[in-house]
Design a protein around this motif. Structure first.
Motif, PDB file in Angstrom:
ATOM      1  N   GLN A  13      24.328  -0.041 -12.804  1.00  0.00           N
ATOM      2  CA  GLN A  13      24.417  -1.468 -12.520  1.00  0.00           C
ATOM      3  C   GLN A  13      24.309  -1.716 -11.019  1.00  0.00           C
ATOM      4  OE1 GLN A  13      27.972  -3.030 -14.304  1.00  0.00           O
ATOM      5  NE2 GLN A  13      27.113  -2.945 -16.364  1.00  0.00           N
ATOM      6  N   PRO A  14      23.918  -2.913 -10.639  1.00  0.00           N
ATOM      7  CA  PRO A  14      23.856  -3.248  -9.210  1.00  0.00           C
ATOM      8  C   PRO A  14      25.184  -2.977  -8.516  1.00  0.00           C
ATOM      9  CG  PRO A  14      22.770  -4.943 -10.490  1.00  0.00           C
ATOM     10  CD  PRO A  14      23.433  -4.026 -11.482  1.00  0.00           C
ATOM     11  N   GLY A  15      25.100  -2.401  -7.319  1.00  0.00           N
ATOM     12  CA  GLY A  15      26.291  -2.073  -6.542  1.00  0.00           C
ATOM     13  C   GLY A  15      26.823  -0.671  -6.782  1.00  0.00           C
ATOM     14  N   GLU A  16      26.375  -0.030  -7.829  1.00  0.00           N
ATOM     15  CA  GLU A  16      26.838   1.315  -8.143  1.00  0.00           C
ATOM     16  C   GLU A  16      26.081   2.368  -7.334  1.00  0.00           C
ATOM     17  OE1 GLU A  16      28.619   0.757 -12.635  1.00  0.00           O
ATOM     18  OE2 GLU A  16      26.674   1.735 -12.390  1.00  0.00           O
ATOM     19  N   SER A  17      26.515   3.626  -7.517  1.00  0.00           N
ATOM     20  CA  SER A  17      25.929   4.742  -6.771  1.00  0.00           C
ATOM     21  C   SER A  17      25.315   5.757  -7.717  1.00  0.00           C
ATOM     22  CB  SER A  17      27.001   5.423  -5.923  1.00  0.00           C
ATOM     23  OG  SER A  17      27.559   4.520  -4.991  1.00  0.00           O
ATOM     24  N   LEU A  18      24.433   6.559  -7.147  1.00  0.00           N
ATOM     25  CA  LEU A  18      23.764   7.611  -7.921  1.00  0.00           C
ATOM     26  C   LEU A  18      23.347   8.699  -6.944  1.00  0.00           C
ATOM     27  CD1 LEU A  18      23.044   7.747 -10.972  1.00  0.00           C
ATOM     28  CD2 LEU A  18      20.753   6.960 -10.358  1.00  0.00           C
ATOM     29  N   GLY A  65      21.112   2.708   5.814  1.00  0.00           N
ATOM     30  CA  GLY A  65      22.497   2.269   5.702  1.00  0.00           C
ATOM     31  C   GLY A  65      23.065   2.364   4.302  1.00  0.00           C
ATOM     32  N   ARG A  66      22.208   2.574   3.306  1.00  0.00           N
ATOM     33  CA  ARG A  66      22.679   2.672   1.914  1.00  0.00           C
ATOM     34  C   ARG A  66      22.441   4.060   1.317  1.00  0.00           C
ATOM     35  NH1 ARG A  66      20.283  -0.224  -1.963  1.00  0.00           N
ATOM     36  NH2 ARG A  66      18.255  -0.278  -0.905  1.00  0.00           N
ATOM     37  N   PHE A  67      21.369   4.703   1.722  1.00  0.00           N
ATOM     38  CA  PHE A  67      21.007   6.013   1.179  1.00  0.00           C
ATOM     39  C   PHE A  67      21.231   7.086   2.241  1.00  0.00           C
ATOM     40  CE2 PHE A  67      17.606   4.582  -2.157  1.00  0.00           C
ATOM     41  CZ  PHE A  67      18.514   3.661  -2.671  1.00  0.00           C
ATOM     42  N   THR A  68      21.578   8.278   1.771  1.00  0.00           N
ATOM     43  CA  THR A  68      21.755   9.415   2.668  1.00  0.00           C
ATOM     44  C   THR A  68      21.067  10.636   2.075  1.00  0.00           C
ATOM     45  OG1 THR A  68      23.901   8.585   3.426  1.00  0.00           O
ATOM     46  CG2 THR A  68      23.397  10.894   3.858  1.00  0.00           C
ATOM     47  N   ILE A  69      20.217  11.252   2.869  1.00  0.00           N
ATOM     48  CA  ILE A  69      19.548  12.473   2.437  1.00  0.00           C
ATOM     49  C   ILE A  69      20.244  13.668   3.080  1.00  0.00           C
ATOM     50  CG2 ILE A  69      17.819  12.430   4.292  1.00  0.00           C
ATOM     51  CD1 ILE A  69      15.801  13.542   2.227  1.00  0.00           C
ATOM     52  N   GLU A  81      21.811  10.671  -1.801  1.00  0.00           N
ATOM     53  CA  GLU A  81      22.963   9.874  -2.202  1.00  0.00           C
ATOM     54  C   GLU A  81      22.591   8.417  -2.043  1.00  0.00           C
ATOM     55  OE1 GLU A  81      25.869  11.392  -3.229  1.00  0.00           O
ATOM     56  OE2 GLU A  81      26.619   9.418  -3.830  1.00  0.00           O
ATOM     57  N   MET A  82      22.642   7.675  -3.143  1.00  0.00           N
ATOM     58  CA  MET A  82      22.229   6.275  -3.129  1.00  0.00           C
ATOM     59  C   MET A  82      23.430   5.393  -3.437  1.00  0.00           C
ATOM     60  SD  MET A  82      18.569   6.607  -5.111  1.00  0.00           S
ATOM     61  CE  MET A  82      19.308   7.115  -6.655  1.00  0.00           C
ATOM     62  N   ASN A  83      23.789   4.553  -2.493  1.00  0.00           N
ATOM     63  CA  ASN A  83      24.919   3.644  -2.642  1.00  0.00           C
ATOM     64  C   ASN A  83      24.446   2.192  -2.630  1.00  0.00           C
ATOM     65  OD1 ASN A  83      26.870   5.801  -2.588  1.00  0.00           O
ATOM     66  ND2 ASN A  83      26.599   5.880  -0.371  1.00  0.00           N
ATOM     67  N   SER A  84      25.303   1.319  -3.115  1.00  0.00           N
ATOM     68  CA  SER A  84      25.002  -0.114  -3.134  1.00  0.00           C
ATOM     69  C   SER A  84      23.619  -0.383  -3.716  1.00  0.00           C
ATOM     70  CB  SER A  84      25.096  -0.687  -1.720  1.00  0.00           C
ATOM     71  OG  SER A  84      26.377  -0.480  -1.176  1.00  0.00           O
ATOM     72  N   LEU A  85      23.355   0.199  -4.847  1.00  0.00           N
ATOM     73  CA  LEU A  85      22.030   0.086  -5.451  1.00  0.00           C
ATOM     74  C   LEU A  85      21.721  -1.345  -5.859  1.00  0.00           C
ATOM     75  CD1 LEU A  85      22.042   3.418  -7.435  1.00  0.00           C
ATOM     76  CD2 LEU A  85      20.275   2.716  -5.822  1.00  0.00           C
ATOM     77  N   LYS A  86      20.444  -1.686  -5.718  1.00  0.00           N
ATOM     78  CA  LYS A  86      19.954  -3.017  -6.036  1.00  0.00           C
ATOM     79  C   LYS A  86      18.866  -2.909  -7.100  1.00  0.00           C
ATOM     80  CE  LYS A  86      20.346  -4.193  -1.110  1.00  0.00           C
ATOM     81  NZ  LYS A  86      19.596  -4.676   0.084  1.00  0.00           N
ATOM     82  N   PRO A  87      18.611  -3.993  -7.819  1.00  0.00           N
ATOM     83  CA  PRO A  87      17.497  -3.957  -8.785  1.00  0.00           C
ATOM     84  C   PRO A  87      16.171  -3.564  -8.130  1.00  0.00           C
ATOM     85  CG  PRO A  87      18.891  -5.840  -9.227  1.00  0.00           C
ATOM     86  CD  PRO A  87      19.413  -5.225  -7.955  1.00  0.00           C
ATOM     87  N   ALA A  88      15.992  -3.925  -6.846  1.00  0.00           N
ATOM     88  CA  ALA A  88      14.755  -3.588  -6.128  1.00  0.00           C
ATOM     89  C   ALA A  88      14.605  -2.086  -5.908  1.00  0.00           C
ATOM     90  CB  ALA A  88      14.720  -4.309  -4.782  1.00  0.00           C
ATOM     91  N   THR A 111      11.790  11.336 -11.271  1.00  0.00           N
ATOM     92  CA  THR A 111      12.950  10.978 -12.095  1.00  0.00           C
ATOM     93  C   THR A 111      13.153   9.465 -12.004  1.00  0.00           C
ATOM     94  OG1 THR A 111      15.287  11.443 -12.551  1.00  0.00           O
ATOM     95  CG2 THR A 111      14.641  11.394 -10.232  1.00  0.00           C
ATOM     96  N   GLN A 112      13.400   8.851 -13.140  1.00  0.00           N
ATOM     97  CA  GLN A 112      13.497   7.394 -13.206  1.00  0.00           C
ATOM     98  C   GLN A 112      14.882   6.931 -12.777  1.00  0.00           C
ATOM     99  OE1 GLN A 112      11.102   4.939 -14.269  1.00  0.00           O
ATOM    100  NE2 GLN A 112      12.665   3.545 -13.444  1.00  0.00           N
ATOM    101  N   VAL A 113      14.903   5.949 -11.896  1.00  0.00           N
ATOM    102  CA  VAL A 113      16.143   5.264 -11.515  1.00  0.00           C
ATOM    103  C   VAL A 113      15.980   3.790 -11.869  1.00  0.00           C
ATOM    104  CG1 VAL A 113      17.625   4.532  -9.615  1.00  0.00           C
ATOM    105  CG2 VAL A 113      16.715   6.866  -9.669  1.00  0.00           C
ATOM    106  N   THR A 114      16.885   3.283 -12.678  1.00  0.00           N
ATOM    107  CA  THR A 114      16.851   1.889 -13.084  1.00  0.00           C
ATOM    108  C   THR A 114      18.165   1.227 -12.718  1.00  0.00           C
ATOM    109  OG1 THR A 114      15.381   2.399 -14.938  1.00  0.00           O
ATOM    110  CG2 THR A 114      16.519   0.284 -15.000  1.00  0.00           C
ATOM    111  N   VAL A 115      18.070   0.142 -11.966  1.00  0.00           N
ATOM    112  CA  VAL A 115      19.258  -0.605 -11.553  1.00  0.00           C
ATOM    113  C   VAL A 115      19.189  -1.967 -12.233  1.00  0.00           C
ATOM    114  CG1 VAL A 115      20.639  -1.460  -9.642  1.00  0.00           C
ATOM    115  CG2 VAL A 115      19.200   0.584  -9.344  1.00  0.00           C
ATOM    116  N   SER A 116      20.084  -2.191 -13.153  1.00  0.00           N
ATOM    117  CA  SER A 116      20.036  -3.420 -13.935  1.00  0.00           C
ATOM    118  C   SER A 116      21.407  -3.740 -14.511  1.00  0.00           C
ATOM    119  CB  SER A 116      19.017  -3.284 -15.076  1.00  0.00           C
ATOM    120  OG  SER A 116      19.034  -4.424 -15.910  1.00  0.00           O
ATOM    121  N   SER A 117      21.697  -5.026 -14.588  1.00  0.00           N
ATOM    122  CA  SER A 117      22.946  -5.447 -15.217  1.00  0.00           C
ATOM    123  C   SER A 117      22.737  -5.737 -16.701  1.00  0.00           C
ATOM    124  CB  SER A 117      23.493  -6.686 -14.501  1.00  0.00           C
ATOM    125  OG  SER A 117      22.526  -7.720 -14.503  1.00  0.00           O
TER     126      SER A 117
END
Length: 117
Positions: A13-18, A65-69, A81-88, A111-117
């Protein structure tokens, strides 16, 4: 030859991390740069983040500012590391390895990443 295997994608979901992982095998000692790129439907593949063998990093503007490699050279693995994920951020994320001696690029299968509520 270098083989790259990504893992860690999924639906969040939006705002989550992966966290994504990319394990390299083969000629890993020759790899100079590893990184992540992504491609959303109908869009061109774009840079997410790269990291050199010395730990120098560079990020795409949309993820700063949101992702860290990071990179574990002992495990031949690069992480995103992906934080504060957005639908975009929804896209297929691809791992890349670059060997400057040839030069040549290798790609993972994505690998598929889907950010959706």
């Amino acid at each position: 030859q270098v083989q790259l295997v990504e893992s860690g994608g999924g639906l969040v979901q939006p705002g989550e991390s992966l966290r994504l992982s990319c394990a390299a095998s083969g000629m890993t000692s020759s790899i100079n740069v590893m990184g992540w790129y992504r491609q959303a439907p109908g869009k061109e593949r774009e840079l997410v983040a790269i990291i050199t063998s010395r730990g120098i990093t560079n990020y795409g503007d949309s993820v700063k500012g949101r992702f860290t490699i990071s990179r574990d050279n002992a495990k031949n693995t690069v992480y995103l590391e992906m934080n504060s994920l957005k639908p975009a951020d929804t896209a297929v994320y691809y791992c890349q390895a670059y060997i400057s001696a040839y030069p040549i690029y290798y790609w993972g299968q994505g690998t598929q990443v889907t950010v959706s509520s």
